[in-house]
Design a protein around this motif. Structure first.
Motif, mmCIF file in Angstrom:
data_model
loop_
_atom_site.group_PDB
_atom_site.id
_atom_site.type_symbol
_atom_site.label_atom_id
_atom_site.label_comp_id
_atom_site.label_asym_id
_atom_site.label_seq_id
_atom_site.Cartn_x
_atom_site.Cartn_y
_atom_site.Cartn_z
ATOM 1 N N ASN A 70 -7.702 3.228 -4.478
ATOM 2 C CA ASN A 70 -8.870 3.259 -3.601
ATOM 3 C C ASN A 70 -9.695 4.512 -3.894
ATOM 4 N N ASN A 71 -10.686 4.352 -4.803
ATOM 5 C CA ASN A 71 -11.578 5.450 -5.200
ATOM 6 C C ASN A 71 -10.808 6.636 -5.773
ATOM 7 N N GLN A 72 -9.620 6.386 -6.306
ATOM 8 C CA GLN A 72 -8.802 7.425 -6.908
ATOM 9 C C GLN A 72 -8.208 6.890 -8.202
ATOM 10 N N THR A 88 -4.117 -1.067 -7.992
ATOM 11 C CA THR A 88 -5.481 -0.685 -7.621
ATOM 12 C C THR A 88 -5.438 0.649 -6.884
ATOM 13 N N ASP A 92 0.866 -1.184 0.000
ATOM 14 C CA ASP A 92 0.000 0.000 0.000
ATOM 15 C C ASP A 92 0.896 1.226 0.000
#
Length: 297
Positions: free
Chosen positions: A119-121, A117, A94
């Motif tokens: 996170n909503n960004q 990936t 992360d």
């Protein structure tokens, strides 16, 4: 001899019982003092406290590194460092912002996918003015110097914006190309599909040696005005249909000799050549003193 021994014994006895023998009173402030006293003592205490704070911070950093990177007796459990400069992540990581070094490469294993990936960004890859943004509903690439996609195994160019070296072809599956300005020799579509050019504002098509538009059916739809400019002539070869519902019209009572307006009639030759004739009266045709159509007028 006996008297001398008795006298010596008495003297020794007196000296042994006299505790003040050889005592000289001296002021304690005049004595030489050892150790750190005064300002030096306070400075020593501050240095010791500072070293203690640094030791605590170092302990906290060590615990964080041990918990996050998971360094153990067998090495690091989450990443590997190689002599070639390769940094390999062995677990899910992360991270927020990554700044790779000059000419760095980010990739995955040969038989495994590299999953990134957000996170909503959106996921943004940026190098100078070139930026690749992967969002939920679209993927955009912005560059001022162009872009090129190359197969790493065969080194073949799959897609390039270098018009001088490669012919511009859209990759398979790409239906729409959104650009602000494009300079090219020609724009074509497949034989089984239509070529649609759509703009939100104003579209300008300019050619240094002319503009040629060919197709089975050519249709122009616009919300405002369409302006055609040419140094020599404009040739429409084929059936031309104009919808007069959007053409401006004058009222019947206006006089044609009004000095505020100049009216022209659009005429076309048999070969598609367009020309204009100034309107000077009602029901006038396309007759002019100079024949622009030649024998086909």
């Amino acid at each position: 001899m006996r008297e001398k021994a008795v006298e010596r014994r008495n003297v020794n006895k007196e000296h042994n019982s006299n505790f003040k023998a050889g005592y000289i009173p001296i002021d304690e402030d005049r004595l030489h003092k050892t150790g750190l006293r005064g300002r030096k003592g306070n400075l020593a205490i501050c240095v010791i406290v500072l070293l203690f704070i640094l030791a605590v911070i170092n302990l906290i950093i060590t615990l964080v590194i041990w918990a996050v990177i998971r360094i153990g007796p067998n090495g690091c459990d989450s990443m590997e460092f190689h002599e070639s400069g390769l940094l390999r992540f062995k677990q899910v990581s992360d991270m927020g912002v990554i700044h790779p070094l000059y000419k760095s490469t980010v990739g995955g294993r040969r038989n495994e996918d590299l999953v990134i990936t957000g996170n909503n960004q959106p996921i943004v890859f940026q190098q100078g003015t070139t930026k690749l943004s992967v969002e939920k509903d679209k993927t955009s690439i912005t560059s001022d110097i162009g872009m090129e996609f190359v197969d790493p195994r065969t080194q073949n160019t799959l897609f390039s914006t270098d018009y001088e070296t490669h012919e511009f072809h859209l990759p398979n599956g790409v239906k729409i190309l959104n650009v602000q300005k494009a300079s090219t020799e020609r724009i074509t579509s497949n034989a089984t599909s239509d070529l649609n050019i759509k703009v939100d504002g104003r579209a300008i098509v300019r050619g240094n040696e002319g503009v040629f538009i060919t197709g089975k059916t050519i249709e122009f739809r616009m919300g405002g005005n369409m302006e055609l400019k040419a140094e020599n002539s404009i040739i429409l070869n084929g059936t031309v249909m104009v919808s007069p519902s959007r053409l401006p019209s004058s009222s019947y009572g206006e006089q044609f000799n009004n000095g505020n307006w100049l009216r022209f009639k659009l005429c076309m030759c048999a070969d598609g050549t367009l020309f204009k004739v100034q309107v000077t009266g009602y029901n006038m045709g396309c007759q002019t003193s100079v024949n622009p159509c030649g024998a086909t007028h």
